[in-house]
Design a protein around this motif. Structure first.
Motif, PDB file in Angstrom:
ATOM      1  N   VAL A 100       0.843  -1.212   0.000  1.00 11.20           N
ATOM      2  CA  VAL A 100       0.000   0.000   0.000  1.00 11.20           C
ATOM      3  C   VAL A 100       0.870   1.253   0.000  1.00 11.20           C
ATOM      4  N   GLY A 101       1.918   1.252   0.822  1.00  9.21           N
ATOM      5  CA  GLY A 101       2.839   2.393   0.846  1.00  9.21           C
ATOM      6  C   GLY A 101       3.537   2.589  -0.488  1.00  9.21           C
ATOM      7  N   ALA A 102       3.899   1.488  -1.153  1.00  8.59           N
ATOM      8  CA  ALA A 102       4.546   1.589  -2.459  1.00  8.59           C
ATOM      9  C   ALA A 102       3.594   2.166  -3.505  1.00  8.59           C
ATOM     10  N   ALA A 103       2.316   1.798  -3.422  1.00  9.07           N
ATOM     11  CA  ALA A 103       1.330   2.354  -4.355  1.00  9.07           C
ATOM     12  C   ALA A 103       1.159   3.859  -4.127  1.00  9.07           C
ATOM     13  N   LEU A 104       1.105   4.268  -2.863  1.00 12.15           N
ATOM     14  CA  LEU A 104       0.992   5.696  -2.554  1.00 12.15           C
ATOM     15  C   LEU A 104       2.249   6.455  -2.995  1.00 12.15           C
ATOM     16  N   LEU A 105       3.410   5.869  -2.755  1.00 12.49           N
ATOM     17  CA  LEU A 105       4.661   6.502  -3.173  1.00 12.49           C
ATOM     18  C   LEU A 105       4.731   6.622  -4.694  1.00 12.49           C
ATOM     19  N   GLY A 106       4.338   5.564  -5.393  1.00 15.85           N
ATOM     20  CA  GLY A 106       4.343   5.605  -6.863  1.00 15.85           C
ATOM     21  C   GLY A 106       3.375   6.624  -7.412  1.00 15.85           C
ATOM     22  N   ALA A 107       2.174   6.706  -6.827  1.00 15.76           N
ATOM     23  CA  ALA A 107       1.195   7.696  -7.287  1.00 15.76           C
ATOM     24  C   ALA A 107       1.696   9.113  -7.026  1.00 15.76           C
ATOM     25  N   GLY A 108       2.346   9.320  -5.897  1.00 15.01           N
ATOM     26  CA  GLY A 108       2.882  10.641  -5.580  1.00 15.01           C
ATOM     27  C   GLY A 108       3.994  11.055  -6.534  1.00 15.01           C
ATOM     28  N   VAL A 109       4.899  10.119  -6.820  1.00 16.45           N
ATOM     29  CA  VAL A 109       5.987  10.427  -7.752  1.00 16.45           C
ATOM     30  C   VAL A 109       5.420  10.686  -9.146  1.00 16.45           C
ATOM     31  N   LEU A 110       4.437   9.902  -9.557  1.00 14.02           N
ATOM     32  CA  LEU A 110       3.808  10.111 -10.864  1.00 14.02           C
ATOM     33  C   LEU A 110       3.123  11.479 -10.933  1.00 14.02           C
ATOM     34  N   GLY A 111       2.456  11.875  -9.874  1.00 11.43           N
ATOM     35  CA  GLY A 111       1.819  13.191  -9.838  1.00 11.43           C
ATOM     36  C   GLY A 111       2.827  14.325  -9.888  1.00 11.43           C
ATOM     37  N   ILE A 112       3.945  14.175  -9.200  1.00  9.42           N
ATOM     38  CA  ILE A 112       4.994  15.206  -9.239  1.00  9.42           C
ATOM     39  C   ILE A 112       5.576  15.315 -10.651  1.00  9.42           C
ATOM     40  N   LEU A 113       5.824  14.163 -11.285  1.00  5.41           N
ATOM     41  CA  LEU A 113       6.330  14.191 -12.666  1.00  5.41           C
ATOM     42  C   LEU A 113       5.318  14.814 -13.624  1.00  5.41           C
ATOM     43  N   LEU A 114       4.039  14.559 -13.397  1.00  3.52           N
ATOM     44  CA  LEU A 114       3.000  15.169 -14.221  1.00  3.52           C
ATOM     45  C   LEU A 114       2.967  16.687 -14.037  1.00  3.52           C
ATOM     46  N   ALA A 115       3.126  17.150 -12.815  1.00  5.24           N
ATOM     47  CA  ALA A 115       3.162  18.593 -12.558  1.00  5.24           C
ATOM     48  C   ALA A 115       4.372  19.239 -13.231  1.00  5.24           C
ATOM     49  N   VAL A 116       5.518  18.549 -13.190  1.00  9.37           N
ATOM     50  CA  VAL A 116       6.712  19.076 -13.866  1.00  9.37           C
ATOM     51  C   VAL A 116       6.498  19.108 -15.377  1.00  9.37           C
TER      52      VAL A 116
END
Length: 139
Positions: free
Chosen positions: A59-75
């Motif tokens: 679950v933590g890995a899914a949250l971490l992956g979604a967060g990193v993906l969102g940051i990359l999308l914002a960039v």
């Protein structure tokens, strides 16, 4: 769409939630991995710590992956917005009402003094035989 990306609520919401998701995911992963490592090396690990800990790491890995993906999308959104040219602002100059009118332009209305000619039918001209035949067939 002349709205600035930094003034967009959606952009900031994406960025803040992505950072929060990545932080929570990293915190869950580090906590569970630390707990599992210490209890497994001590030999005091229980089934709950091992098996539930593995699920929480996923679950933590899914949250971490979604967060990193969102940051990359914002960039990526920021980079694309920087590449799109913005429209030049329209500059409207104020009217100087105190200035005198420009008299170099002729403002007199154009008038024609020549009388208009009306078409006059020639009564003296006799119609040609072809014209008489044409009018006879149309009657």
């Amino acid at each position: 769409m002349n709205k600035s990306l930094t003034r967009s609520i959606g952009f900031w919401l994406l960025l803040v939630l992505s950072v929060a998701s990545a932080a929570v995911g990293g915190w869950i992963i580090s906590g569970q991995i630390g707990t599992m490592t210490s209890t497994l090396t001590d030999g005091t690990a229980t089934g709950v710590e091992v098996y539930v800990g593995q699920s929480l790491v996923v679950v933590g890995a899914a949250l971490l992956g979604a967060g990193v993906l969102g940051i990359l999308l914002a960039v990526a959104l920021t980079a694309v917005r920087a590449l799109i040219p913005t429209a030049a602002p329209v500059v409207v100059e104020p009217i100087d009402w105190t200035a005198e009118n420009d008299t170099s332009i002729d403002e007199t209305p154009a008038t024609t003094d020549a009388p208009t000619a009306e078409p006059v039918a020639d009564a003296d001209v006799e119609p040609t035989p072809a014209a008489e035949a044409e009018t006879a067939t149309t009657r």
